[in-house]
Design a protein around this motif. Sequence first.
Motif, mmCIF file in Angstrom:
data_model
loop_
_atom_site.group_PDB
_atom_site.id
_atom_site.type_symbol
_atom_site.label_atom_id
_atom_site.label_comp_id
_atom_site.label_asym_id
_atom_site.label_seq_id
_atom_site.Cartn_x
_atom_site.Cartn_y
_atom_site.Cartn_z
ATOM 1 N N SER A 131 28.206 5.725 15.768
ATOM 2 C CA SER A 131 27.238 5.231 14.892
ATOM 3 C C SER A 131 26.859 6.188 14.108
ATOM 4 C CB SER A 131 26.006 5.123 15.763
ATOM 5 O OG SER A 131 26.037 4.206 16.877
ATOM 6 N N LEU A 132 26.932 7.431 14.022
ATOM 7 C CA LEU A 132 26.728 8.503 13.063
ATOM 8 C C LEU A 132 27.706 8.485 11.781
ATOM 9 C CD1 LEU A 132 25.046 10.560 11.452
ATOM 10 C CD2 LEU A 132 26.128 12.306 13.053
ATOM 11 N N ILE A 133 28.720 8.371 12.452
ATOM 12 C CA ILE A 133 30.237 8.346 11.404
ATOM 13 C C ILE A 133 30.099 7.114 10.245
ATOM 14 C CG2 ILE A 133 32.583 8.173 11.399
ATOM 15 C CD1 ILE A 133 32.712 9.857 13.918
ATOM 16 N N THR A 134 29.678 5.988 11.236
ATOM 17 C CA THR A 134 29.709 4.896 10.412
ATOM 18 C C THR A 134 28.476 5.007 9.346
ATOM 19 O OG1 THR A 134 30.424 3.720 12.487
ATOM 20 C CG2 THR A 134 29.488 2.278 10.446
ATOM 21 N N PHE A 135 27.552 5.308 9.822
ATOM 22 C CA PHE A 135 26.292 5.354 8.767
ATOM 23 C C PHE A 135 26.695 6.268 7.566
ATOM 24 C CE2 PHE A 135 22.857 8.145 7.034
ATOM 25 C CZ PHE A 135 22.035 6.977 6.421
ATOM 26 N N LEU A 136 27.350 7.502 7.950
ATOM 27 C CA LEU A 136 27.541 8.435 6.862
ATOM 28 C C LEU A 136 28.719 7.947 5.792
ATOM 29 C CD1 LEU A 136 27.917 11.719 8.944
ATOM 30 C CD2 LEU A 136 26.208 11.279 7.247
ATOM 31 N N GLY A 137 29.248 6.980 6.177
ATOM 32 C CA GLY A 137 30.374 6.263 5.320
ATOM 33 C C GLY A 137 29.949 5.093 4.651
ATOM 34 N N THR A 138 28.381 4.822 4.474
ATOM 35 C CA THR A 138 27.944 3.647 3.812
ATOM 36 C C THR A 138 27.147 4.079 2.662
ATOM 37 O OG1 THR A 138 26.067 3.791 5.146
ATOM 38 C CG2 THR A 138 27.944 2.659 6.334
ATOM 39 N N ALA A 139 27.040 2.798 1.897
ATOM 40 C CA ALA A 139 25.932 2.920 0.844
ATOM 41 C C ALA A 139 24.384 3.160 1.467
ATOM 42 C CB ALA A 139 25.945 1.611 0.228
ATOM 43 N N ALA A 140 24.226 2.921 2.805
ATOM 44 C CA ALA A 140 22.818 3.265 3.060
ATOM 45 C C ALA A 140 22.696 4.807 3.006
ATOM 46 C CB ALA A 140 22.804 2.613 4.738
ATOM 47 N N ASN A 141 23.724 5.390 3.258
ATOM 48 C CA ASN A 141 23.590 7.040 3.070
ATOM 49 C C ASN A 141 23.934 7.255 1.551
ATOM 50 O OD1 ASN A 141 24.105 9.640 3.245
ATOM 51 N ND2 ASN A 141 26.348 9.711 3.434
ATOM 52 N N SER A 142 22.598 7.331 1.026
ATOM 53 C CA SER A 142 22.276 7.711 -0.303
ATOM 54 C C SER A 142 22.202 9.136 -0.716
ATOM 55 C CB SER A 142 21.129 6.804 -0.960
ATOM 56 O OG SER A 142 19.921 7.128 -0.168
ATOM 57 N N PHE A 143 22.053 9.892 0.338
ATOM 58 C CA PHE A 143 21.695 11.225 -0.031
ATOM 59 C C PHE A 143 22.087 12.443 1.122
ATOM 60 C CE2 PHE A 143 18.395 14.656 -1.916
ATOM 61 C CZ PHE A 143 18.941 14.452 -3.167
ATOM 62 N N VAL A 144 22.755 11.927 1.991
ATOM 63 C CA VAL A 144 23.271 12.842 3.000
ATOM 64 C C VAL A 144 24.518 13.391 2.583
ATOM 65 C CG1 VAL A 144 23.934 13.260 5.382
ATOM 66 C CG2 VAL A 144 21.785 11.889 4.858
ATOM 67 N N ASN A 145 24.728 14.632 2.287
ATOM 68 C CA ASN A 145 25.864 15.010 1.456
ATOM 69 C C ASN A 145 26.170 16.466 1.740
ATOM 70 O OD1 ASN A 145 28.396 14.996 -0.239
ATOM 71 N ND2 ASN A 145 27.098 15.515 -1.886
ATOM 72 N N GLY A 146 27.568 16.994 2.119
ATOM 73 C CA GLY A 146 27.728 18.485 2.502
ATOM 74 C C GLY A 146 27.167 18.745 3.512
ATOM 75 N N GLU A 147 26.650 18.156 4.556
ATOM 76 C CA GLU A 147 26.016 18.539 5.675
ATOM 77 C C GLU A 147 27.095 18.678 7.018
ATOM 78 O OE1 GLU A 147 23.087 19.621 5.686
ATOM 79 O OE2 GLU A 147 22.477 19.125 3.703
ATOM 80 N N MET A 148 26.580 19.643 7.848
ATOM 81 C CA MET A 148 27.172 19.637 9.245
ATOM 82 C C MET A 148 26.337 19.243 10.556
ATOM 83 S SD MET A 148 29.175 21.246 7.105
ATOM 84 C CE MET A 148 28.251 22.892 6.709
ATOM 85 N N ILE A 149 26.609 18.023 10.945
ATOM 86 C CA ILE A 149 25.694 17.291 11.910
ATOM 87 C C ILE A 149 26.017 17.315 13.368
ATOM 88 C CG2 ILE A 149 24.229 15.288 12.263
ATOM 89 C CD1 ILE A 149 24.616 14.748 9.226
ATOM 90 N N ARG A 150 25.438 17.982 14.107
ATOM 91 C CA ARG A 150 25.641 17.891 15.665
ATOM 92 C C ARG A 150 25.123 16.725 16.130
ATOM 93 N NH1 ARG A 150 26.547 23.409 17.440
ATOM 94 N NH2 ARG A 150 25.642 22.732 19.645
ATOM 95 N N VAL A 151 26.260 16.005 17.152
ATOM 96 C CA VAL A 151 25.844 14.851 18.037
ATOM 97 C C VAL A 151 25.952 15.499 19.485
ATOM 98 C CG1 VAL A 151 26.332 12.784 18.364
ATOM 99 C CG2 VAL A 151 26.793 13.586 16.280
ATOM 100 N N THR A 152 25.056 16.297 19.930
ATOM 101 C CA THR A 152 25.031 16.881 21.040
ATOM 102 C C THR A 152 23.929 16.694 22.102
ATOM 103 O OG1 THR A 152 23.749 18.618 20.432
ATOM 104 C CG2 THR A 152 26.125 18.716 20.153
ATOM 105 N N GLY A 153 22.892 15.460 21.747
ATOM 106 C CA GLY A 153 21.856 15.182 22.317
ATOM 107 C C GLY A 153 20.860 16.297 22.799
ATOM 108 N N GLY A 154 20.769 17.201 21.683
ATOM 109 C CA GLY A 154 19.777 18.276 21.575
ATOM 110 C C GLY A 154 20.394 19.420 22.404
ATOM 111 N N LYS A 155 21.449 19.663 22.626
ATOM 112 C CA LYS A 155 22.030 20.885 23.590
ATOM 113 C C LYS A 155 22.031 22.083 22.347
ATOM 114 C CE LYS A 155 26.156 22.711 25.504
ATOM 115 N NZ LYS A 155 26.705 23.515 24.170
#
Length: 250
Positions: free
Chosen positions: A226-250
């Motif tokens: 779900s996150l990978i898909t959002f980051l690869g879309t036009a809806a992602n207009s300003f998230v760039n150069g980030e490292m985003i964890r998908v760990t459930g808050g761990k």
Amino acid sequence: MDLGLSGKVVLITGGSKGIGKATVLRYAEEGARVVFTFANDSSASSSVVKEIEERGGIVEAVQMDLTQSSSIQEAVSSVGRKYGPISVLVNNAVAGARHPVRIAESDPEEWLQMIDHNLKSAYLITKTVLPFMKGGQWGRIVHVSSEIAEDGMAGASSYMTAKAGLHGFSRALAVELSSEGIYSNVVLPGLTLTERNLRDFPAEMLQKFSSSMPTRRLGTPEDVASLITFLGTAANSFVNGEMIRVTGGK
């Protein structure tokens, strides 16, 4: 929400199983033309293609050696001729030995092979796809790393180094290419309930990991996709150069 993916060409490496498969399915659901690579398992890739085509999606599986520039060039050129410019690239493929090996006991050749399979490959395919994105003044690149690239794990130095290298590579891409409408980000999944992990980890161990999580569960491939898909879309207009964890808050 319309993610603006209808008709866009998406290339995903390592799309037959796990997070890659879930990502292929998500992009196809959004109307993208999805091409994914596989190394050897033609049966698994054919199964994914069949599932998407039965739903009316457009998908193709391409066998590719991601360590060989010639193999990448040939496949990417073929995709461009058949479907048009590639707008989204997901560097998901991973290869190499899974058994832990401490640095003192490591074999230099095997250690460096891990870098080739997981970092050099991302460089080669990204460089090959970039002319399409630059020509269209738009593109999204998503690299799949791992939480252990930040947290560390004994016996995984080559894998950690390769994945951490993606972080620097992605930041460089973001700085160099954002003015041309091309964004690059990294996703860092935690332990995820992929087919491989379900096979390799005893059920009681997975349950123990789950109970220690703030969410009281482990992530699924769909959570990461779900996150990978959002980051690869036009809806992602300003998230760039980030490292985003998908760990459930761990």
